[in-house]
Design an enzyme around this catalytic site. Structure first.
Site, PDB file in Angstrom:
ATOM      1  N   HIS A 199       0.871  -1.179   0.000  1.00  0.00           N
ATOM      2  CA  HIS A 199       0.000   0.000   0.000  1.00  0.00           C
ATOM      3  C   HIS A 199       0.911   1.234   0.000  1.00  0.00           C
ATOM      4  CE1 HIS A 199      -2.819   2.939   1.794  1.00  0.00           C
ATOM      5  NE2 HIS A 199      -3.797   2.115   1.490  1.00  0.00           N
TER       6      HIS A 199
ATOM      7  N   ASP B 245       3.183  -4.493   7.842  1.00  0.00           N
ATOM      8  CA  ASP B 245       1.948  -3.726   7.715  1.00  0.00           C
ATOM      9  C   ASP B 245       0.787  -4.722   7.840  1.00  0.00           C
ATOM     10  OD1 ASP B 245      -0.326  -2.469   6.873  1.00  0.00           O
ATOM     11  OD2 ASP B 245       0.507  -1.719   4.990  1.00  0.00           O
TER      12      ASP B 245
ATOM     13  N   GLN C 163      -4.528  -5.347   6.853  1.00  0.00           N
ATOM     14  CA  GLN C 163      -5.533  -6.272   6.316  1.00  0.00           C
ATOM     15  C   GLN C 163      -5.504  -7.622   7.034  1.00  0.00           C
ATOM     16  OE1 GLN C 163      -7.832  -5.316   4.339  1.00  0.00           O
ATOM     17  NE2 GLN C 163      -6.975  -3.344   3.738  1.00  0.00           N
TER      18      GLN C 163
ATOM     19  N   LYS D 269     -10.595  -0.600  10.426  1.00  0.00           N
ATOM     20  CA  LYS D 269     -10.778  -1.771   9.560  1.00  0.00           C
ATOM     21  C   LYS D 269     -11.172  -2.998  10.373  1.00  0.00           C
ATOM     22  CE  LYS D 269      -7.241  -0.250   6.259  1.00  0.00           C
ATOM     23  NZ  LYS D 269      -7.992   0.209   5.093  1.00  0.00           N
TER      24      LYS D 269
ATOM     25  N   CYS E 272      -4.692   2.500  -3.667  1.00  0.00           N
ATOM     26  CA  CYS E 272      -3.438   2.981  -3.070  1.00  0.00           C
ATOM     27  C   CYS E 272      -2.310   1.973  -3.258  1.00  0.00           C
ATOM     28  CB  CYS E 272      -3.605   3.303  -1.587  1.00  0.00           C
ATOM     29  SG  CYS E 272      -4.718   4.656  -1.291  1.00  0.00           S
TER      30      CYS E 272
END
Ligand code: PLP
Length: 407
Positions: A123, A200, A203, A226, A365
């Site tokens: 991202h 990261d 998700q 999220k 993104c």
């Protein structure tokens, strides 16, 4: 494993009952942000009605209550990610700010000419902060490619390490391809070269069991919004010994021990990295989102989402001529990125919206990934635990209808 009662779960999300263009909303934009259960916004209301006072500053009751509620969330998060201590859990304004914090603070110690390994599926939030640092430090970014299934090329990853490598950073789960990367193995490889790792986890945090002590990465980050929580809050996990050595990211109130014009000393962890008044209302309510996931059962949620992924993917492949699905990794999260023939993703997204179906369109993104795939963007449907097979059916019928309309 706990059974998932999806109807009961949906009862906690009144937003799912709304209509869009005369149709019952089918919300499949969960990778961008999830809907919020009643317990979370009730907690926000409760904070405003009963406990609205600035944290860590007052001796009065309201301030102490607000502080206790904020710190209870930190402890919940420590348990959620199995960190060693709550001193390793730092609140930021989002995962984006957390990555900027690491790039700016930890990165300030990188030698000129150092190399950072990242991947083509990142991202922008995990690319641009390193590019900003790159311009200051003459750093080189080394990029790991993917195979045709959308899985990282691990042989290439291994081969990129050398004595100039200062950092390896990668997504746990791709927000476009859904690929679940072998982050534990990737961390082990980086450590075998003495290289620290930032993951990261935006998700991954809403879907997968996280264990920082087992993963052993130096840094891990994700955002509350999220994972059924309030907006405007991110989490940075960092190993305590590194955080101790890192300089502060921003200066201001809350992060100091003592300020004078002859010099300032900084607060202890985690407050050293939390300058200014935090979103203590949202942080307190975030605790409810973590409890909600705990009550519902992460493993049951993940199994349900996987069922929706398999079911929807198989039917789209079978029933929509000319569909191209991007990302077919052996380990995949419930994200389906696709194109219909040469139709522009915006057109498909707009027409689906007309049917009450919310999907994301564009580059998500992840422009370097789009460039790598040779496409301008995709349509992306992403599932959460409250989605149903009926919604998957409505989505598939919608895609078929749009495909027919566009010819
Ligand atoms: N990383 C990934 C993989 C994401 O999907 C996102 C958000 O879409 C981010 C980082 C940025 O998160 P935030 O905007 O909450 O800071």
């Amino acid at each position: 494993m706990q059974e998932l009662d999806v109807d009961k779960l949906r009862g906690e999300f009144p937003s799912l009952e709304r209509e869009v263009h005369g149709h019952r909303l089918v919300y499949l934009d969960n990778a961008a942000t999830s809907q919020t259960p009643r317990c979370v916004w009730r907690a926000i209301e409760d904070m405003y009605i009963r406990h609205k006072a600035n944290v860590h500053r007052g001796v009065h009751t309201l301030s102490q209550e607000a502080t206790d509620l904020q710190e209870a969330t930190r402890r919940s998060l420590r348990d959620y990610i199995n960190a060693r201590s709550e001193r390793e859990v730092i609140f930021t304004r989002g995962a984006t700010e957390a990555i900027n914090l690491v790039a700016s603070s930890f990165g300030s110690g990188f030698p000129d000419g150092g190399e950072i390994i990242l991947t083509v599926m990142e991202h922008h939030a995990n690319i641009v902060p390193w590019q900003l640092l790159q311009s200051r430090k003459n750093l080189k970014l080394r990029v790991v490619d993917i195979n045709e299934r959308g899985e990282l090329d691990l042989d290439q990853y291994r081969s990129l390490f050398n004595d100039k490598t200062v950092m390896a950073t990668f997504a746990h789960v791709s927000n476009v391809l859904g690929t679940i990367n072998p982050v534990k193995e990737m961390t082990r490889i980086a450590h075998s070269h003495g290289v620290p790792v930032l993951i990261d986890g935006c998700q991954a945090a809403p879907h997968l069991k996280l264990d920082m002590q087992d993963l052993d990465c130096e840094f891990y980050t994700f955002s509350s919004h999220k994972m059924y929580g309030p907006t405007g809050i991110g989490v940075l996990y960092g190993k305590e010994e590194l955080l101790e050595r890192m300089p502060p990211y921003q200066g201001g109130g809350e992060m100091i021990d003592h300020v004078s014009f002859s010099g300032t000393t900084f607060a202890e962890l985690p407050f050293k990295f939390e300058a200014g008044t935090p979103d203590f209302v949202g942080i307190a309510a975030y605790c409810e989102a973590i409890d909600f996931i705990g009550r519902t059962g992460l493993a049951a949620m993940e199994a349900h989402e996987e069922d929706l992924l398999r079911y929807t993917t198989a039917r789209l492949r079978e029933e929509v001529p000319g569909i191209r699905i991007f990302g077919d990794a052996a380990a995949k999260s419930a994200v389906i990125s696709f194109l219909i023939g040469n139709e522009h993703p915006y057109d498909v997204g707009m027409l689906l919206d007309g049917l009450g179906i919310a999907v994301r369109t564009g580059h998500h993104c992840a422009q370097p990934l789009m460039e790598r795939l040779g496409i301008p963007g995709t349509v992306r449907a992403s599932f959460a635990a409250y989605n149903t097979r009926q919604e998957a059916d409505a989505f598939i019928a919608g895609v078929k209808r749009v495909a027919a309309m566009l010819g």
